[in-house]
Design an enzyme around this catalytic site. Structure first.
Site, PDB file in Angstrom:
ATOM      1  N   ASN A 203       0.882  -1.215  -0.303  1.00  0.00           N
ATOM      2  CA  ASN A 203       0.208   0.187   0.118  1.00  0.00           C
ATOM      3  C   ASN A 203       1.000   1.322  -0.136  1.00  0.00           C
ATOM      4  OD1 ASN A 203       0.790   0.987   2.841  1.00  0.00           O
ATOM      5  ND2 ASN A 203      -0.393  -1.291   3.181  1.00  0.00           N
ATOM      6  N   ASP A 273      -3.971  -6.201   5.487  1.00  0.00           N
ATOM      7  CA  ASP A 273      -5.527  -7.079   6.176  1.00  0.00           C
ATOM      8  C   ASP A 273      -5.574  -8.517   5.609  1.00  0.00           C
ATOM      9  OD1 ASP A 273      -6.250  -5.379   7.895  1.00  0.00           O
ATOM     10  OD2 ASP A 273      -8.376  -4.542   6.258  1.00  0.00           O
ATOM     11  N   LYS A 283       9.168 -16.846  -9.797  1.00  0.00           N
ATOM     12  CA  LYS A 283       8.546 -15.741 -10.890  1.00  0.00           C
ATOM     13  C   LYS A 283       7.352 -16.612 -11.221  1.00  0.00           C
ATOM     14  CE  LYS A 283       8.414 -12.270 -14.165  1.00  0.00           C
ATOM     15  NZ  LYS A 283       8.482 -12.235 -15.362  1.00  0.00           N
ATOM     16  N   PHE A 319      -4.824   3.523  14.978  1.00  0.00           N
ATOM     17  CA  PHE A 319      -4.805   4.659  13.803  1.00  0.00           C
ATOM     18  C   PHE A 319      -5.871   4.234  14.199  1.00  0.00           C
ATOM     19  CE2 PHE A 319      -2.109   8.378  13.377  1.00  0.00           C
ATOM     20  CZ  PHE A 319      -1.119   8.014  14.193  1.00  0.00           C
ATOM     21  N   LYS A 333     -13.618   0.930  16.559  1.00  0.00           N
ATOM     22  CA  LYS A 333     -12.235  -0.246  16.625  1.00  0.00           C
ATOM     23  C   LYS A 333     -12.013   0.299  17.960  1.00  0.00           C
ATOM     24  CE  LYS A 333     -11.617   0.656  11.854  1.00  0.00           C
ATOM     25  NZ  LYS A 333     -10.436   0.980  10.728  1.00  0.00           N
ATOM     26  N   LYS A 337     -11.133  -3.047  20.155  1.00  0.00           N
ATOM     27  CA  LYS A 337      -9.572  -3.678  20.005  1.00  0.00           C
ATOM     28  C   LYS A 337      -9.182  -2.967  21.146  1.00  0.00           C
ATOM     29  CE  LYS A 337      -8.907  -3.388  14.732  1.00  0.00           C
ATOM     30  NZ  LYS A 337      -7.840  -3.193  13.728  1.00  0.00           N
TER      31      LYS A 337
HETATM   32  N1  CTP Z   1      -3.855  -2.538  11.976  1.00  0.00           N
HETATM   33  C1  CTP Z   1      -3.081  -3.903  12.529  1.00  0.00           C
HETATM   34  N2  CTP Z   1      -2.521  -5.223  12.312  1.00  0.00           N
HETATM   35  C2  CTP Z   1      -4.280  -5.032  11.357  1.00  0.00           C
HETATM   36  C3  CTP Z   1      -4.582  -4.856  10.622  1.00  0.00           C
HETATM   37  C4  CTP Z   1      -4.520  -2.869  11.265  1.00  0.00           C
HETATM   38  O1  CTP Z   1      -2.683  -3.711  13.810  1.00  0.00           O
HETATM   39  N3  CTP Z   1      -3.523  -6.301  10.741  1.00  0.00           N
HETATM   40  C5  CTP Z   1      -3.785  -1.197  13.145  1.00  0.00           C
HETATM   41  C6  CTP Z   1      -2.687  -0.215  12.195  1.00  0.00           C
HETATM   42  O2  CTP Z   1      -1.839  -0.774  12.774  1.00  0.00           O
HETATM   43  C7  CTP Z   1      -4.549   0.936  12.980  1.00  0.00           C
HETATM   44  C8  CTP Z   1      -5.507  -0.236  13.026  1.00  0.00           C
HETATM   45  O3  CTP Z   1      -5.408  -1.397  13.089  1.00  0.00           O
HETATM   46  O4  CTP Z   1      -3.589   1.282  14.082  1.00  0.00           O
HETATM   47  C9  CTP Z   1      -6.767   0.165  12.427  1.00  0.00           C
HETATM   48  O5  CTP Z   1      -6.325  -0.244  10.742  1.00  0.00           O
HETATM   49  P1  CTP Z   1      -7.297   0.107   9.851  1.00  0.00           P
HETATM   50  O6  CTP Z   1      -6.942  -0.677   8.663  1.00  0.00           O
HETATM   51  O7  CTP Z   1      -7.953   1.801   9.726  1.00  0.00           O
HETATM   52  O8  CTP Z   1      -8.308  -0.519  10.583  1.00  0.00           O
HETATM   53  P2  CTP Z   1      -9.108  -2.371  10.538  1.00  0.00           P
HETATM   54  O9  CTP Z   1      -9.501  -2.639  11.792  1.00  0.00           O
HETATM   55  O10 CTP Z   1      -8.013  -2.773   9.673  1.00  0.00           O
HETATM   56  O11 CTP Z   1     -10.580  -2.368   9.531  1.00  0.00           O
HETATM   57  P3  CTP Z   1     -11.032  -2.206   7.984  1.00  0.00           P
HETATM   58  O12 CTP Z   1     -10.008  -2.124   7.239  1.00  0.00           O
HETATM   59  O13 CTP Z   1     -12.103  -3.218   7.667  1.00  0.00           O
HETATM   60  O14 CTP Z   1     -10.711  -0.295   8.488  1.00  0.00           O
END
Ligand code: CTP
Length: 391
Positions: A203, A273, A283, A319, A333, A337
């Site tokens: 990303n 995720d 490859k 975040f 969240k 969490k």
């Molecule tokens: N985060 C994490 N581990 C993951 C995904 C996210 O530690 N596998 C943490 C990020 O570092 C951030 C927070 O979770 O502090 C929120 O990430 P975000 O992508 O906004 O939320 P998600 O919980 O992944 O939810 P969604 O993608 O459904 O919005």
């Protein structure tokens, strides 16, 4: 630390009461000295009330040698805002009012200046020459920042936010590192999830926010474990230990190992995720005209895992990067969490989010307090977040 705050006549003087308040909140003793022009922008009563001490502004007040007693009292002098005028006076050795006299007398101790002026004044060769002269004498400059100026134009010349100035005071202060001897964990950057030996899912995260958080925590005296995904950024601070990882699972392993020894953690990484269920060790070749289907499996949620591990003594900050229903999603969240704070980043805000040097956030606490920032540099945002979650 005994800090003298010197104020000169710029519109940014209106931020000085907040600077004084923050310094006092972090345990510093403050006295103010102001030029006559500064008092056009901020009143004596305000400065004396916030600092809790008489203001020094008149060189000729009945037979006193306040510039000498104040220079004996102060352990550090912070000039905010520092106009082109005071910068020029100090560089030329001119002492014609209370503050410039104090500045010349204040030798052998740290001096910080936070310049603020119109961008063309800032760019003028005379000002730049004077700045170099002052830096050569060891005076530390904080800012100026780029942004909208009081005169209506946009450019370099805006005074750094009070949080950034306080961080520099703490940085230079041998005793007031208010987070010492705490240990904090920070995650930063993206994660890369391998598809084959040359491709990955990633990303746009640059890691800038996480690196700025690590720097701000270390400046405040903390030992920092920074766990970062792939980024070109580097950090050189004796109290920051950087572990570079690539995938979410590597980040998970590094973070869960170190978290039990930390006072708090701020997870700013943009963790993928999902990852491909299989990673080819060669490859992958094109398969004729057929499309390609990747099977993805979910990565562990690192933040939620820490929320489950957390003790009452630890602070956990996450975040939330949202595009709609921002506050409700962030609140959800935070609860799900088990966080103490969540930093809401709305991608709707111009200048906020991935890749840029600025950000705009709302820090939401477990008990419902909202701290909203304007659009600031990531360095200033980091200081605002640290000040909010550590006090
Ligand atoms: N985060 C994490 N581990 C993951 C995904 C996210 O530690 N596998 C943490 C990020 O570092 C951030 C927070 O979770 O502090 C929120 O990430 P975000 O992508 O906004 O939320 P998600 O919980 O992944 O939810 P969604 O993608 O459904 O919005």
């Amino acid at each position: 630390m005994k800090v003298v705050v010197g104020i000169t006549g710029g519109i940014a003087a209106y931020k000085v009461p907040e600077l004084v308040r923050l310094l006092k909140k972090q345990g510093h003793e403050v006295r103010c000295a102001a030029t006559g022009h500064a008092l056009e922008f901020v009143t004596r009563v305000t400065l004396e009330t916030i600092s809790g001490a008489p203001l020094y502004s008149d060189l000729f007040a009945s037979g006193r040698t306040e510039h000498i007693s104040l220079k004996d009292w102060g352990e550090m002098l912070v000039v905010a805002p520092a106009t082109a005028n005071i910068i020029g006076k100090v560089a030329s050795g001119i002492a014609d009012d209370a503050l410039s006299t104090l500045l010349l007398a204040f030798s052998g101790k740290p001096v910080i200046m936070a310049p603020a002026m119109n961008c063309e004044m800032w760019a003028h060769p005379a000002v730049q020459r004077n700045i170099e002269t002052l830096k050569g004498w060891g005076i530390r400059m904080v800012g100026p920042e780029k942004g909208e100026l009081a005169c209506g134009v946009s450019g370099v010349g805006r005074m750094s936010e009070p949080e950034a100035i306080v961080a520099e005071v703490n940085n230079l202060s041998p005793f007031s590192s208010h987070l010492s001897p705490q240990k904090w964990l920070v995650t930063a950057g993206p994660t890369y999830e391998r598809i084959d030996s040359v491709r990955f899912i990633g990303n746009y995260s640059s890691g800038k926010m996480g690196f700025a958080l690590a720097q701000a925590l270390a400046d405040a005296g903390a030992e920092v474990e920074l766990v970062s995904g792939p980024t070109s950024l580097t950090i050189d601070h004796p109290r920051v230990h950087l572990t570079r990882i690539e995938s979410a699972r590597e980040m998970y392993a590094a973070v869960t190992e170190v978290f039990p020894r930390c006072n708090g953690a701020i997870l700013s990484a943009a963790v993928a995720d999902y990852r491909p269920s299989e990673c080819a060790d060669h490859k992958l070749k094109k398969n004729g005209s057929e499309g390609m289907h990747l099977d993805l499996v979910q990565n562990p949620d690192i933040l939620a895992t820490l929320g489950g591990m957390k003790t009452d003594k630890q602070t956990l900050v996450g975040f939330a990067l949202e595009t709609d229903n921002e506050e409700a999603n962030a609140q959800y969240k935070l609860e799900k969490k088990n966080l103490d704070y969540i930093v809401l980043n709305s991608l709707r805000d111009k200048g906020a989010g991935f890749g840029v040097d600025t950000n705009k956030v709302t820090v939401i606490s477990r008990d419902g307090r909202h701290t909203e920032s304007p659009l600031l540099s990531k360095k200033e945002i980091a200081q605002l977040i640290i000040n909010t979650v550590t006090t």
